[in-house]
Design an enzyme around this catalytic site. Structure first.
Site: not given
Ligand code: SF4
Length: 358
Positions: A40, A123, A141
């Site tokens: 990520e 996020y 996102d």
């Protein structure tokens, strides 16, 4: 506000589509929070296809939080070299150290503890907690914002700060029983179907619920706040040669390209030529007197908030001892040692010319 029936229908359609169409990406084969976290962080600001080889190499070198925490920052930056946004690597490294020092080597599975780690914004926290631990947080996102903007004709600009409207909408739509699957499905829908240009609405699993499609205004969404004009900086740098060795300097650990090595130089002032700027900047940054032999390259590079035009010169050492002012370290290296150090991408654009020269 969506009705419970619409929410349930949207979830069912999106999940079924995802199960049949998801890409076989390496980080989807694991529930290991460390591996998901690394993926990520790398995927922020970077395309999937670019990330895949970096992800594999990084995990080979640093297979868990302990190995990352124990690594030298320079080695971490070397593994990250070329991915850009190096603060991500520095933060990940520091966060791994905090995990080892304060969480007994276990990636935190609670919002507050994870969100406090360096680099862990909303996020990343939502993505790791939902994908690795099944916690009910919606990960929002750019892909998810675009899907929601069109699906709900949401007028909030997608590039405006935190965009709480999207967070609320995503939370409303979240399948709290399967948050990891749901978040990945939403992101994949944005990446493969509800794309920035020419969305594939005919193939979209939720097209019958999509308000932008119903109102025939898909091309107006998402809304974006106009971006400010990106300035251009003119910079000169020198490849300083002394007895077959080249001078490189290391940037301070924080800030733009923090911790990376580079060939010394700096901004060109209005009253000077690039050559003069090169000689002056090297004197100011390193205390060395050099002369310019000839120009090696002119390189253009774009960062997020500005562009750089970099004039690179071959220089010869004339005198002085290194006294650093700005950089935090320096090295005299042979040309074949260049590959051992992490450099910014702009430097990599002229390093092949150096290699040809020596
Ligand atoms: Fe996006 Fe088109 Fe699907 Fe609407 S119908 S969500 S615009 S791909």
């Amino acid at each position: 506000m969506l009705s419970p029936q619409t929410v349930a229908a949207l979830q069912t359609e999106i999940h079924a589509w995802y199960r049949g169409h998801q890409r076989p990406l390496p980080w989807r084969k694991t529930r290991d929070p460390y591996r998901i976290w690394v993926s990520e962080v790398m995927l922020q600001q970077t395309q999937v296809q670019t990330v895949i080889p970096y992800y594999r190499d990084f995990l080979e070198q640093f297979p868990d939080a302990a190995s990352l925490a124990g690594a030298r920052l320079e080695h971490v930056l070397k593994a990250w070299e070329g991915l850009g946004y190096y603060a991500r690597a520095r933060n990940l490294h520091r966060a791994a150290q905090i995990v080892m020092e304060h969480h007994q080597g276990k990636i935190p599975d609670q919002w507050k503890a994870f969100r406090q780690l360096p680099g862990a914004g909303d996020y990343i926290t939502a993505a790791v907690l939902s994908l690795a631990f099944g916690q009910p947080y919606a990960a929002v996102d750019g892909n998810v914002k675009r899907v929601l903007a069109r699906l709900l004709v949401q007028k909030t600009p997608v590039n405006q700060g935190t965009a709480a409207a999207f967070t609320r909408a995503a939370a409303e739509l979240l399948d709290r029983r399967r948050p990891g699957l749901h978040n990945q499905a939403m992101m994949e829908l944005g990446a493969l179907v509800c794309t920035p240009k020419k969305p594939r609405c005919a193939a979209c699993p939720v097209n019958r619920y999509c308000l932008a499609r119903q109102q025939d205004c898909v091309d107006r969404y998402p809304f974006r706040r106009p971006s400010p004009r990106i300035p251009t900086r003119h910079v000169a740098a020198g490849v300083v040669v002394r007895g077959g060795q080249l001078l490189i300097t290391r940037r301070p650990p924080r800030g733009l390209l923090g911790g990376l090595w580079e060939f010394p130089g700096g901004g060109i002032e209005s009253a000077e030529t690039p050559q003069q700027a090169c000689v002056r900047e090297i004197a100011e940054e390193t205390g060395l007197l050099v002369t310019v032999e000839h120009k090696l390259a002119s390189v253009k590079h774009a960062y997020t908030h500005f562009k750089v035009v970099l004039e690179v010169f071959l220089c010869h050492y004339q005198g002085g001892e290194v006294v650093l002012n700005g950089p935090v370290d320096h090295c005299w290296i042979t040309p074949d040692q260049i590959s051992q150090y992490p450099f910014p991408r702009a430097n990599h654009k002229f390093i092949p010319i150096i290699n040809e020269l020596f």
